[in-house]
Design an enzyme around this catalytic site. Structure first.
Site, PDB file in Angstrom:
ATOM      1  CG  ASP A 123      35.296 -22.920 -28.340  1.00 13.90           C
ATOM      2  OD1 ASP A 123      34.200 -22.790 -27.770  1.00 13.90           O
ATOM      3  OD2 ASP A 123      35.954 -21.956 -28.780  1.00 13.90           O
ATOM      4  CD  GLU A 188      33.847 -17.358 -25.667  1.00 16.62           C
ATOM      5  OE1 GLU A 188      33.747 -16.257 -25.101  1.00 16.62           O
ATOM      6  OE2 GLU A 188      34.852 -18.081 -25.524  1.00 16.62           O
ATOM      7  CD  GLU A 189      37.919 -19.727 -24.976  1.00 14.65           C
ATOM      8  OE1 GLU A 189      38.415 -18.595 -25.133  1.00 14.65           O
ATOM      9  OE2 GLU A 189      37.604 -20.168 -23.860  1.00 14.65           O
TER      10      GLU A 189
END
Length: 448
Positions: A123, A188-189
């Protein structure tokens, strides 16, 4: 390179020769690496919030899976079960993975070597105003030695490098003794959900590298983070009319009632910074920062509620037995409630306090071999990195907590991460691939 010799089933192999051949192949394939990264950037994998639809996550994972299967890797691409509200401190709300699969591949070694995990998140943050980009963020472009595009350094570049390394090892006829695992995850973001589901799948290796754009530093530790939402009650009323005491039914301004709460937050921050458990050789002290305030509905009406969101960070030393910051949460709640109890209105109209997300900290000891190898190989390639840490959070922490000591180690370009005209030096990409190849050869053991 060194001239060490390895016994390979009765044959003595000059490791310098093997390493030089592999590095030569990686460098000769520079354009192949750029093409692969260009394909990954073209996949729109913009980070999403709860309820937002999938984008090109499946397309990207299928592309990577196909390259790894061609090498003989056992590849698992799956959509994890959704998180249910209350299941985890990391994702305390409903959160699904529909259309957004995770990838886990295992390239089996010949046996007798240590295993290595290579991890990256697919991502990327939103592109923002396209007018502020010099080229389209999803159409990678090389200019003046840099490759531009969203995710170029954070962190599709490392994912491309990992695949390129494994392809070059195979092309040179080099089979590692230990297994190599490749994990490519989403989210992750936003919240760490993808990496958590991958780790829960049973991923386990002797060490791991997460390819964040560290500029060849080695991030061996990170702080934990938690978001706390504080609801402050008030009582509505006409802002242009005199008000009676609140005990007689008068209005109460919820914004003004934030004053003791903000004071308590400042006091807690100062306390954390002065204590022994607030010091770490690589990380900044703990902190708690007000980040969002929502209050009021009309310009001449007393706000009857205010909601303050804070971002708090804590050190690895304060992790509870379950791997999270229970003690930190309890301390925040106690401080806020004590401040509220000293205010007559808030004493009788309690705050609401909700923790809406948490990512736990982790640390790999500085003398661990994966730290040493990353610094050593980077230096051999002309990048004098530092033993360092990330004051924010990264997926490496999740894999470390689940039993695979994992550090972040990647190319430069972090100064343009999350900004327009994100870029990575092409030479850094190639050098990063070379460093990962050397780490794999030396950690897993090379067997031609």
């Amino acid at each position: 390179m060194t001239g060490r010799m390895i016994d390979q089933g009765g044959l003595m192999t000059d490791t310098a020769s093997v390493e030089d051949r592999v590095l030569g192949r990686i460098r000769a394939g520079r354009d192949d690496l750029v093409r692969l990264l260009t394909e990954l950037i073209a996949c729109d994998t913009t980070a999403r919030g709860p309820g937002e639809p999938a984008r090109d996550e499946a397309k990207l994972q299928d592309l990577v899976a196909g390259r790894l299967r061609a090498l003989g890797a056992d590849v698992d691409v799956w959509e994890p079960e959704a998180f249910v509200a209350g299941e985890s401190p990391v994702i305390p709300y409903d959160y699904d993975f529909e259309g957004r699969p995770q990838l886990l591949a295992r390239l089996a070694g010949s046996g007798g070597g240590r295993s290595l995990l290579l991890n990256g998140h697919i991502d990327a943050v939103p592109c923002g105003d396209l007018a502020r980009w010099d080229s389209h963020p999803l159409a990678a472009e090389v200019r003046d030695g840099y490759l531009y595009g969203r995710g170029a350094n954070d962190m599709k570049g490392s994912i491309a490098a990992f695949v390129h390394v494994l392809e070059c090892l195979r092309a040179e006829g080099v089979r590692l003794r230990g297994d190599v695992l490749v994990a490519a995850n989403t989210d992750e973001e936003t919240n760490g959900a993808g990496g958590l589901r991958v780790a829960e799948r049973g991923v386990k290796a002797d060490a791991g590298i997460c390819g964040e754009p560290t500029g060849f530093d080695v991030w061996a530790a990170c702080r934990g983070t938690m978001n706390v939402r504080i609801g402050v009650p008030g009582r509505t009323g006409h802002a242009e009319m005199p008000q009676a005491s609140w005990r007689d039914g008068g209005a109460v301004n919820a914004i003004e009632k934030l004053e003791p709460i903000l004071a308590a937050i400042r006091s807690l921050r100062e306390d954390w910074r002065s204590r022994a458990d607030g010091r770490h050789p690589l990380l900044a002290p703990p902190d708690i920062v007000p980040t969002i305030l929502r209050a009021g509905e009309w310009m001449v009406t007393y706000p009857d509620s205010a909601v303050l969101t804070c971002d708090a960070q804590y050190l690895p030393a304060r992790v509870d037995p379950a791997g999270y910051g229970k003690e930190v949460r309890e301390e925040i709640v106690a401080r806020l409630n004590a401040a509220a109890a000293a205010d007559p209105w808030l004493a009788e109209h309690p705050l609401s306090i909700e923790f809406v997300a948490e990512t736990a900290p982790a640390e790999v000891p500085g003398d661990h071999e994966i730290v040493r190898l990353a610094l050593q190989t980077g230096a051999e390639l002309g990048h004098e990195g530092r033993h360092s840490a990330l004051d924010s959070w990264h997926d490496a922490a999740t894999f470390t907590r689940f039993g695979t000591p994992t550090v972040s180690f990647g190319p430069g370009g972090f100064e343009t991460a999350h900004r327009e005209n994100e870029r990575v030096p092409v030479q850094d990409l190639v050098d990063h691939a070379c460093a990962v190849a050397l780490i794999a050869l030396r950690f897993c053991g090379g067997a031609s």
